[in-house]
Design a protein around this motif. Structure first.
Motif, PDB file in Angstrom:
ATOM      1  N   LEU A   1      -3.438  -1.915  -3.575  1.00  0.00           N
ATOM      2  CA  LEU A   1      -2.092  -2.318  -3.155  1.00  0.00           C
ATOM      3  C   LEU A   1      -1.095  -1.176  -3.335  1.00  0.00           C
ATOM      4  O   LEU A   1      -0.231  -0.946  -2.488  1.00  0.00           O
ATOM      5  CB  LEU A   1      -1.652  -3.548  -3.950  1.00  0.00           C
ATOM      6  CG  LEU A   1      -2.452  -4.828  -3.717  1.00  0.00           C
ATOM      7  CD1 LEU A   1      -1.935  -5.949  -4.611  1.00  0.00           C
ATOM      8  CD2 LEU A   1      -2.390  -5.255  -2.258  1.00  0.00           C
ATOM      9  N   ASP A   2      -1.202  -0.441  -4.453  1.00  0.00           N
ATOM     10  CA  ASP A   2      -0.290   0.690  -4.688  1.00  0.00           C
ATOM     11  C   ASP A   2      -0.496   1.779  -3.647  1.00  0.00           C
ATOM     12  O   ASP A   2       0.474   2.414  -3.201  1.00  0.00           O
ATOM     13  CB  ASP A   2      -0.513   1.256  -6.093  1.00  0.00           C
ATOM     14  CG  ASP A   2      -0.050   0.310  -7.187  1.00  0.00           C
ATOM     15  OD1 ASP A   2       0.709  -0.632  -6.868  1.00  0.00           O
ATOM     16  OD2 ASP A   2      -0.438   0.506  -8.356  1.00  0.00           O
ATOM     17  N   SER A   3      -1.744   2.009  -3.250  1.00  0.00           N
ATOM     18  CA  SER A   3      -2.016   3.028  -2.237  1.00  0.00           C
ATOM     19  C   SER A   3      -1.353   2.668  -0.910  1.00  0.00           C
ATOM     20  O   SER A   3      -0.721   3.518  -0.262  1.00  0.00           O
ATOM     21  CB  SER A   3      -3.535   3.186  -2.048  1.00  0.00           C
ATOM     22  OG  SER A   3      -3.824   4.109  -1.030  1.00  0.00           O
ATOM     23  N   PHE A   4      -1.470   1.400  -0.495  1.00  0.00           N
ATOM     24  CA  PHE A   4      -0.828   0.959   0.745  1.00  0.00           C
ATOM     25  C   PHE A   4       0.700   1.083   0.638  1.00  0.00           C
ATOM     26  O   PHE A   4       1.348   1.615   1.543  1.00  0.00           O
ATOM     27  CB  PHE A   4      -1.212  -0.493   1.054  1.00  0.00           C
ATOM     28  CG  PHE A   4      -2.432  -0.621   1.933  1.00  0.00           C
ATOM     29  CD1 PHE A   4      -2.307  -1.031   3.247  1.00  0.00           C
ATOM     30  CD2 PHE A   4      -3.683  -0.312   1.455  1.00  0.00           C
ATOM     31  CE1 PHE A   4      -3.425  -1.142   4.067  1.00  0.00           C
ATOM     32  CE2 PHE A   4      -4.809  -0.422   2.251  1.00  0.00           C
ATOM     33  CZ  PHE A   4      -4.688  -0.835   3.565  1.00  0.00           C
ATOM     34  N   ALA A   5       1.270   0.623  -0.475  1.00  0.00           N
ATOM     35  CA  ALA A   5       2.730   0.606  -0.623  1.00  0.00           C
ATOM     36  C   ALA A   5       3.305   2.021  -0.662  1.00  0.00           C
ATOM     37  O   ALA A   5       4.311   2.320   0.013  1.00  0.00           O
ATOM     38  CB  ALA A   5       3.108  -0.161  -1.891  1.00  0.00           C
ATOM     39  N   GLN A   6       2.700   2.922  -1.428  1.00  0.00           N
ATOM     40  CA  GLN A   6       3.235   4.275  -1.580  1.00  0.00           C
ATOM     41  C   GLN A   6       3.153   5.061  -0.276  1.00  0.00           C
ATOM     42  O   GLN A   6       4.107   5.751   0.108  1.00  0.00           O
ATOM     43  CB  GLN A   6       2.484   5.004  -2.699  1.00  0.00           C
ATOM     44  CG  GLN A   6       2.735   4.424  -4.080  1.00  0.00           C
ATOM     45  CD  GLN A   6       1.804   4.998  -5.130  1.00  0.00           C
ATOM     46  OE1 GLN A   6       0.985   5.876  -4.852  1.00  0.00           O
ATOM     47  NE2 GLN A   6       1.922   4.500  -6.354  1.00  0.00           N
ATOM     48  N   ASN A   7       2.030   4.977   0.407  1.00  0.00           N
ATOM     49  CA  ASN A   7       1.880   5.750   1.640  1.00  0.00           C
ATOM     50  C   ASN A   7       2.733   5.184   2.770  1.00  0.00           C
ATOM     51  O   ASN A   7       3.270   5.947   3.594  1.00  0.00           O
ATOM     52  CB  ASN A   7       0.408   5.793   2.063  1.00  0.00           C
ATOM     53  CG  ASN A   7      -0.422   6.683   1.165  1.00  0.00           C
ATOM     54  OD1 ASN A   7      -0.338   7.903   1.226  1.00  0.00           O
ATOM     55  ND2 ASN A   7      -1.239   6.082   0.307  1.00  0.00           N
ATOM     56  N   LEU A   8       2.888   3.867   2.817  1.00  0.00           N
ATOM     57  CA  LEU A   8       3.781   3.281   3.826  1.00  0.00           C
ATOM     58  C   LEU A   8       5.229   3.673   3.552  1.00  0.00           C
ATOM     59  O   LEU A   8       5.998   3.940   4.488  1.00  0.00           O
ATOM     60  CB  LEU A   8       3.640   1.760   3.829  1.00  0.00           C
ATOM     61  CG  LEU A   8       2.415   1.190   4.556  1.00  0.00           C
ATOM     62  CD1 LEU A   8       2.348  -0.310   4.380  1.00  0.00           C
ATOM     63  CD2 LEU A   8       2.441   1.556   6.040  1.00  0.00           C
ATOM     64  N   ALA A   9       5.620   3.719   2.274  1.00  0.00           N
ATOM     65  CA  ALA A   9       6.984   4.143   1.938  1.00  0.00           C
ATOM     66  C   ALA A   9       7.227   5.587   2.367  1.00  0.00           C
ATOM     67  O   ALA A   9       8.321   5.932   2.845  1.00  0.00           O
ATOM     68  CB  ALA A   9       7.210   3.991   0.433  1.00  0.00           C
ATOM     69  N   GLY A  10       6.212   6.446   2.226  1.00  0.00           N
ATOM     70  CA  GLY A  10       6.352   7.823   2.669  1.00  0.00           C
ATOM     71  C   GLY A  10       6.522   7.932   4.173  1.00  0.00           C
ATOM     72  O   GLY A  10       7.341   8.720   4.672  1.00  0.00           O
ATOM     73  N   LEU A  11       5.768   7.112   4.924  1.00  0.00           N
ATOM     74  CA  LEU A  11       5.898   7.121   6.383  1.00  0.00           C
ATOM     75  C   LEU A  11       7.260   6.586   6.827  1.00  0.00           C
ATOM     76  O   LEU A  11       7.862   7.099   7.781  1.00  0.00           O
ATOM     77  CB  LEU A  11       4.772   6.293   7.009  1.00  0.00           C
ATOM     78  CG  LEU A  11       3.364   6.906   6.922  1.00  0.00           C
ATOM     79  CD1 LEU A  11       2.318   5.891   7.352  1.00  0.00           C
ATOM     80  CD2 LEU A  11       3.278   8.159   7.799  1.00  0.00           C
ATOM     81  N   GLU A  12       7.754   5.551   6.131  1.00  0.00           N
ATOM     82  CA  GLU A  12       9.076   5.010   6.471  1.00  0.00           C
ATOM     83  C   GLU A  12      10.175   6.028   6.192  1.00  0.00           C
ATOM     84  O   GLU A  12      11.150   6.140   6.936  1.00  0.00           O
ATOM     85  CB  GLU A  12       9.320   3.727   5.682  1.00  0.00           C
ATOM     86  CG  GLU A  12       8.455   2.561   6.136  1.00  0.00           C
ATOM     87  CD  GLU A  12       8.604   1.351   5.227  1.00  0.00           C
ATOM     88  OE1 GLU A  12       9.315   1.467   4.202  1.00  0.00           O
ATOM     89  OE2 GLU A  12       8.011   0.295   5.538  1.00  0.00           O
ATOM     90  N   LYS A  13      10.014   6.801   5.116  1.00  0.00           N
ATOM     91  CA  LYS A  13      10.994   7.828   4.790  1.00  0.00           C
ATOM     92  C   LYS A  13      11.026   8.924   5.849  1.00  0.00           C
ATOM     93  O   LYS A  13      12.069   9.556   6.090  1.00  0.00           O
ATOM     94  CB  LYS A  13      10.677   8.429   3.424  1.00  0.00           C
ATOM     95  CG  LYS A  13      11.740   9.374   2.904  1.00  0.00           C
ATOM     96  CD  LYS A  13      11.415   9.860   1.513  1.00  0.00           C
ATOM     97  CE  LYS A  13      12.494  10.804   0.997  1.00  0.00           C
ATOM     98  NZ  LYS A  13      12.189  11.308  -0.376  1.00  0.00           N
TER      99      LYS A  13
END
Length: 506
Positions: free
Chosen positions: A224-236
């Protein structure tokens, strides 16, 4: 005393060698200022080298002080030479690093001095991971680059101290002078702000997340952390991940184990397509529950009054049967000591024994009263349970005891073991016993009936990930080894390795 003194002097000499290496770097800076980064990095160790030298030198002086023939003047010369090198390193560092150069106009005034002692900042060193660069450069800009109180030389020093690996090698190509700071800073930003590479790294972090194989709180939380962190990077970076809902939901669902997928489907129970956020929220709650469950189980396992473990009354290994004759058999572990030379190997692989003729080997086997089929001393040939036979005549004797042309003086047993005149150097069959491990187990109480009842128990066992599983164990108090089924080992995720072990039992 002399041995201790030798050790102290050797340790002190190591400190001298270390300082000499830094001294050589400092001497090279006036001729080539490209070596300034090497001096800055090496200078960080000067203080620890000085402290170690002074401690060692003091111990040497204290040791020599109690001796009448001590030469303290020679030790003082060594100390002065060390301090002289140290002073020259300090002068070079102060001249080329802490004090900025004169202005380009050639006047005798200096530009704004860099701080004599730069404050220590808590910024994680950047080693080249492109996903960590946005966080690093944001912290660096806010603390150092955009701070008007820092001179360009200070900023250059900070920048080098916060880099390692490939980024540091990149900056070292730039000459270490104040006017080149912006060049080095721009070079670093251009190298690690490649949007395409960064976006690919974020997506790979999602797509290559590990597949779960069982219900495990730690592995699920990591996913779950892997999905959340990488998606946050793409959104940024400006990507609208809200339109990726169906793709992300199915990608996350494929990463789950079958039990978790089943739990989600039972919880959702609808023909409508679930959203990614619905799946993520369910998994977050599932993870919290698994963490709480695992903690409670660990506490109960450590307690002797745990209600999860069913205590069964102690029973004997074999249930007694009334009216039957009983015979007690003892377990025995056989050794591999050679009957012929007493060495640690099997007799039919004994080099000395194999040099004998088949007739001589046969006579030896009869003399030591061992089975001529398997060389065991625990039974006679007529009671041998091995199904191996001679490869030449297919009779009940070992292949290396095979011979023919028996004379009239040979006895019946010797005649039975003869059909060919072959002298074999090494056997290729008649046994599967390993050279290092041979185990025979005979245990229990055998009645006159055709069955024996063993006691069993339900036990709770922790698997590799700390989860409890209820298993049924068969208890045999006379057994010298323990066995586990392959299915049980796989369920507990236990590590397995191959081993050669022969098990014989009645």
């Amino acid at each position: 005393m002399s041995e201790k003194l030798k050790k102290l002097r050797a340790l002190r000499q190591v400190d001298i060698f270390k300082l000499e290496a830094i001294y050589d770097i400092a001497n090279s800076v006036p001729g080539d200022e490209n070596n300034l980064p090497n001096l800055i990095v090496a200078y960080k160790n000067v203080l620890s080298i000085q402290e170690s030298f002074e401690r060692g030198h003091a111990d040497i002086i204290a040791t020599l002080a109690v001796r009448d023939d001590s030469d303290l003047d020679a030790e003082e010369i060594i100390r002065k030479n060390f301090m002289s090198m140290l002073n020259e390193i300090e002068v070079c560092y102060y001249k080329f690093v802490q004090v900025p150069k004169e202005q380009a106009s050639g006047s005798s005034t200096y530009t704004k001095k860099s701080n004599a002692k730069m404050p220590k900042l808590n910024i994680k060193c950047f080693s080249g991971d492109i996903k960590e660069f946005p966080t690093f450069i944001d912290m660096y800009d806010s603390s150092i680059h955009n701070n008007p109180d820092n001179s360009d030389m200070d900023k250059f020093n900070y920048l080098i101290s916060f880099l390692s690996g490939p980024p540091l090698e990149l900056i070292r190509r730039v000459r270490f002078i104040e006017q080149n700071y912006l060049t080095a800073y721009t070079l670093l930003r251009e190298r690690y702000t490649n949007k395409r590479d960064l976006a690919q790294e974020y997506w790979k972090g999602i797509y290559d997340s590990p597949q779960l194989t069982s219900e495990n709180a730690h592995m699920l939380r990591t996913l779950l952390d892997s999905f959340a962190q990488n998606l946050a990077g793409l959104e940024k970076m400006g990507y609208d991940t809200g339109h990726w809902d169906f793709m992300l939901m199915n990608l996350l669902l494929e990463k789950l184990d079958s039990n978790t997928v089943k739990a989600f489907e039972l919880h959702y129970a609808s023909n409508e397509i679930p959203t990614y956020q619905e799946l993520y929220s369910f998994l977050s709650k599932q993870c919290t529950g698994l963490e709480a469950f695992t903690k409670s189980k660990k506490i109960k396992v450590g307690s002797t009054s745990s209600p999860n473990f069913v205590r069964y009354p102690r029973k004997t290994a074999f249930m007694p049967v009334s009216g039957g004759r009983q015979q007690t058999l003892l377990a025995k572990t056989s050794t591999n000591n050679c009957l012929f030379c007493k060495s640690n190997h099997i007799i039919f692989k004994c080099p000395s024994f194999l040099t004998k003729t088949p007739q001589e080997r046969f006579k030896f086997a009869k003399r030591v009263r061992c089975c001529i089929n398997c060389f065991a001393t625990s039974h006679s040939t007529c009671h041998c349970s091995s199904d191996k036979r001679c490869r030449h005549c297919n009779k009940s004797h070992h292949t290396i005891l095979h011979f023919d042309n028996v004379t009239s003086g040979d006895n019946d047993d010797e005649a039975e073991a003869s059909t060919s005149n072959t002298n074999l150097s090494r056997p290729t069959e008649n046994t599967n016993i390993n050279e290092n491990n041979s185990l025979s187990t005979l245990s229990g109480v055998i009645p006159n009936f055709n069955y024996v009842l063993l006691s069993t128990a339900l036990v709770n066992i922790l698997d590799k990930f700390g989860n409890l599983h209820t298993m049924r164990a068969v208890i045999d108090s006379g057994s010298q080894v323990s066995f586990i089924t392959k299915a049980c080992a796989n369920k507990l995720a236990l590590p397995k390795f191959n081993a050669a072990l022969s098990i014989q039992g009645l």
